[in-house]
Enzyme design. Structure first.
Site, PDB file in Angstrom:
ATOM      1  N   GLY A   8       0.832  -1.203   0.000  1.00 46.97           N
ATOM      2  CA  GLY A   8       0.000   0.000   0.000  1.00 46.97           C
ATOM      3  C   GLY A   8       0.864   1.248   0.000  1.00 46.97           C
ATOM      4  N   ASP A 102      -5.482  -2.826  -5.426  1.00 44.77           N
ATOM      5  CA  ASP A 102      -5.930  -3.294  -4.106  1.00 44.77           C
ATOM      6  C   ASP A 102      -7.458  -3.293  -4.053  1.00 44.77           C
ATOM      7  OD1 ASP A 102      -5.986  -0.501  -4.185  1.00 44.77           O
ATOM      8  OD2 ASP A 102      -5.202  -0.246  -2.155  1.00 44.77           O
TER       9      ASP A 102
HETATM   10  N1  LIG Z   1       0.896  -3.167  12.834  1.00 45.71           N
HETATM   11  C1  LIG Z   1       0.515  -2.033  12.255  1.00 45.71           C
HETATM   12  N2  LIG Z   1       1.435  -1.178  11.753  1.00 45.71           N
HETATM   13  C2  LIG Z   1       1.045  -0.050  11.157  1.00 45.71           C
HETATM   14  N3  LIG Z   1      -0.226   0.308  11.006  1.00 45.71           N
HETATM   15  C3  LIG Z   1      -1.175  -0.481  11.493  1.00 45.71           C
HETATM   16  C4  LIG Z   1      -0.863  -1.697  12.109  1.00 45.71           C
HETATM   17  N4  LIG Z   1      -2.031  -2.299  12.457  1.00 45.71           N
HETATM   18  C5  LIG Z   1      -3.008  -1.491  12.074  1.00 45.71           C
HETATM   19  N5  LIG Z   1      -2.527  -0.373  11.508  1.00 45.71           N
HETATM   20  C6  LIG Z   1      -3.349   0.714  10.990  1.00 45.71           C
HETATM   21  O1  LIG Z   1      -3.403   0.518   9.596  1.00 45.71           O
HETATM   22  C7  LIG Z   1      -3.535   1.743   8.924  1.00 45.71           C
HETATM   23  C8  LIG Z   1      -2.920   1.563   7.550  1.00 45.71           C
HETATM   24  O2  LIG Z   1      -3.855   0.893   6.794  1.00 45.71           O
HETATM   25  P1  LIG Z   1      -3.497  -0.207   5.746  1.00 45.71           P
HETATM   26  O3  LIG Z   1      -2.338  -0.960   6.246  1.00 45.71           O
HETATM   27  O4  LIG Z   1      -4.752  -0.894   5.435  1.00 45.71           O
HETATM   28  O5  LIG Z   1      -3.161   0.609   4.467  1.00 45.71           O
HETATM   29  P2  LIG Z   1      -1.935   1.486   3.972  1.00 45.71           P
HETATM   30  O6  LIG Z   1      -0.814   0.650   3.505  1.00 45.71           O
HETATM   31  O7  LIG Z   1      -1.639   2.572   4.942  1.00 45.71           O
HETATM   32  O8  LIG Z   1      -2.609   2.222   2.812  1.00 45.71           O
HETATM   33  P3  LIG Z   1      -3.240   1.729   1.487  1.00 45.71           P
HETATM   34  O9  LIG Z   1      -3.295   0.250   1.479  1.00 45.71           O
HETATM   35  O10 LIG Z   1      -4.596   2.378   1.499  1.00 45.71           O
HETATM   36  O11 LIG Z   1      -2.377   2.307   0.473  1.00 45.71           O
HETATM   37  C9  LIG Z   1      -2.842   2.743   9.792  1.00 45.71           C
HETATM   38  O12 LIG Z   1      -3.615   3.926   9.802  1.00 45.71           O
HETATM   39  C10 LIG Z   1      -2.859   2.118  11.182  1.00 45.71           C
HETATM   40  O13 LIG Z   1      -3.796   2.764  12.012  1.00 45.71           O
HETATM   41  C1  LIG Z   2      -7.073   4.612  -3.747  1.00 48.06           C
HETATM   42  C2  LIG Z   2      -5.834   3.845  -3.364  1.00 48.06           C
HETATM   43  C3  LIG Z   2      -4.739   4.794  -2.948  1.00 48.06           C
HETATM   44  C4  LIG Z   2      -6.221   2.978  -2.151  1.00 48.06           C
HETATM   45  O1  LIG Z   2      -5.138   2.236  -1.707  1.00 48.06           O
HETATM   46  C5  LIG Z   2      -5.371   2.895  -4.515  1.00 48.06           C
HETATM   47  O2  LIG Z   2      -6.379   2.004  -4.817  1.00 48.06           O
HETATM   48  C6  LIG Z   2      -4.993   3.666  -5.758  1.00 48.06           C
HETATM   49  O3  LIG Z   2      -3.939   4.227  -5.846  1.00 48.06           O
HETATM   50  N1  LIG Z   2      -5.914   3.676  -6.781  1.00 48.06           N
HETATM   51  C7  LIG Z   2      -5.723   4.340  -8.054  1.00 48.06           C
HETATM   52  C8  LIG Z   2      -6.810   5.320  -8.305  1.00 48.06           C
HETATM   53  C9  LIG Z   2      -8.186   4.709  -8.443  1.00 48.06           C
HETATM   54  O4  LIG Z   2      -8.466   3.619  -7.921  1.00 48.06           O
HETATM   55  O5  LIG Z   2      -9.022   5.330  -9.114  1.00 48.06           O
HETATM   56  K   LIG Z   3      -5.413  -0.858   1.113  1.00 44.85           K
END
Ligand SMILES: Nc1ncnc2c1ncn2[C@@H]1O[C@H](COP(=O)(O)OP(=O)(O)OP(=O)(O)O)[C@@H](O)[C@H]1O
Ligand SMILES: CC(C)(CO)[C@@H](O)C(=O)NCCC(=O)O
Ligand SMILES: [K+]
Length: 249
Positions: A8, A102
């Site tokens: 992510g 994702d």
């Molecule tokens: N072990 C952990 N380490 C870091 N963050 C955690 C953990 N467990 C839960 N979180 C939570 O997860 C959130 C991050 O979300 P997630 O991991 O789903 O996505 P991301 O990688 O941040 O973003 P995305 O997938 O949307 O690009 C953080 O805001 C935090 O609150």
């Molecule tokens: C929206 C996020 C950042 C969520 O992780 C990812 O799915 C992303 O970069 N998407 C591309 C833009 C879109 O989905 O329209």
């Molecule tokens: K995600």
């Protein structure tokens, strides 16, 4: 064993499965490629053979991570790629390659688990909602800032909003109007989050009545699970879709 990665914007979620592709061995959340390599460095324990991954990072960043994995562990890596249609689901984007992978995997996983209409809500760096009808048609979705982005925007763009993480955590004991800055901001953002969720539920009800399943996933899913008591909290929903999109023959 099989390594699965969900890369992510803020974190890399990883887990290791037995060679059967089902039984989980270990998993975690790391904030950088190097931390991932450290977490996996006990490779003898894992005996990694294959890796499947999904990334919403840039191609360069993803290429670089894949190169390290091949170099360090000698694994063969399969990456999730965009698709117009898969496992009975039709990608609803005008340009299917633009839909975040994702999101695509989470909604493939959701449709598979629901065997019908579903609303997939993912609470990560961004919050996303995706709608899949009973016939597998993805109707599209919504993207808005996640909790960390909301609060950091306020902290960055105002001069008098400053507080630490401990205070933030304490502020969530209630949702009463805040009497301190930290309470006002934290509870305000929480209400935005909940309002967003309730609006998505209303829309799903307009489309499908009561006949749909709500999935909550992503690191902050627990923040809203109370607002949608019937929802299924599936932290590894992206991995469910990843296994469907990248079968390891
Ligand atoms: N072990 C952990 N380490 C870091 N963050 C955690 C953990 N467990 C839960 N979180 C939570 O997860 C959130 C991050 O979300 P997630 O991991 O789903 O996505 P991301 O990688 O941040 O973003 P995305 O997938 O949307 O690009 C953080 O805001 C935090 O609150
Ligand atoms: C929206 C996020 C950042 C969520 O992780 C990812 O799915 C992303 O970069 N998407 C591309 C833009 C879109 O989905 O329209
Ligand atoms: K995600």
């Amino acid at each position: 064993m099989i390594l699965e990665l969900d890369c992510g914007n803020s974190f890399i979620k990883w887990r290791v499965l037995r060679a059967d592709g089902v039984t989980p061995v270990e998993g975690g959340v790391v904030s950088s490629d190097s931390d991932l390599l450290v977490s996996l460095s006990n490779a003898e324990k894992f005996q990694l053979e294959k890796c499947r991954l999904v990334s919403v990072r840039t191609l360069e960043e993803t290429d670089s991570l894949v190169a390290s994995l091949v170099d360090v562990f000698g694994v063969s890596v399969t990456r999730a790629v965009p698709a117009r249609e898969m496992a009975g689901v039709k990608n609803g984007y005008q340009d299917y390659e633009r839909l975040g992978l994702d999101r695509w995997l989470a909604l493939l996983g959701g449709y598979h688990l629901a065997s019908g209409a579903c609303l997939v809500l993912d609470f990560g760096t961004a919050i996303t909602a995706d709608f899949v009808a009973a016939d597998g048609e993805h109707l599209g979705g919504f993207i808005c800032p996640g909790m960390p982005l909301m609060r950091n925007q306020l902290r960055t763009h105002t001069r008098r909003i400053r507080y630490d993480d401990m205070a933030a955590e304490r502020a969530h004991e209630s949702l009463a109007p805040g009497r301190t800055t930290v309470e006002a901001v934290e509870r305000g953002c929480m209400l935005m989050l909940r309002g967003f969720v309730l609006t998505q539920l209303e829309l799903a009800q307009q489309y499908w009545g009561k006949d749909f399943v709500v999935f909550l996933t992503g690191g902050d899913a627990n923040l809203v699970s109370g607002v949608v008591p019937d929802a299924k909290v599936v932290p590894d929903l992206v991995f469910v879709g990843l296994a469907m999109a990248c079968p390891l023959s």
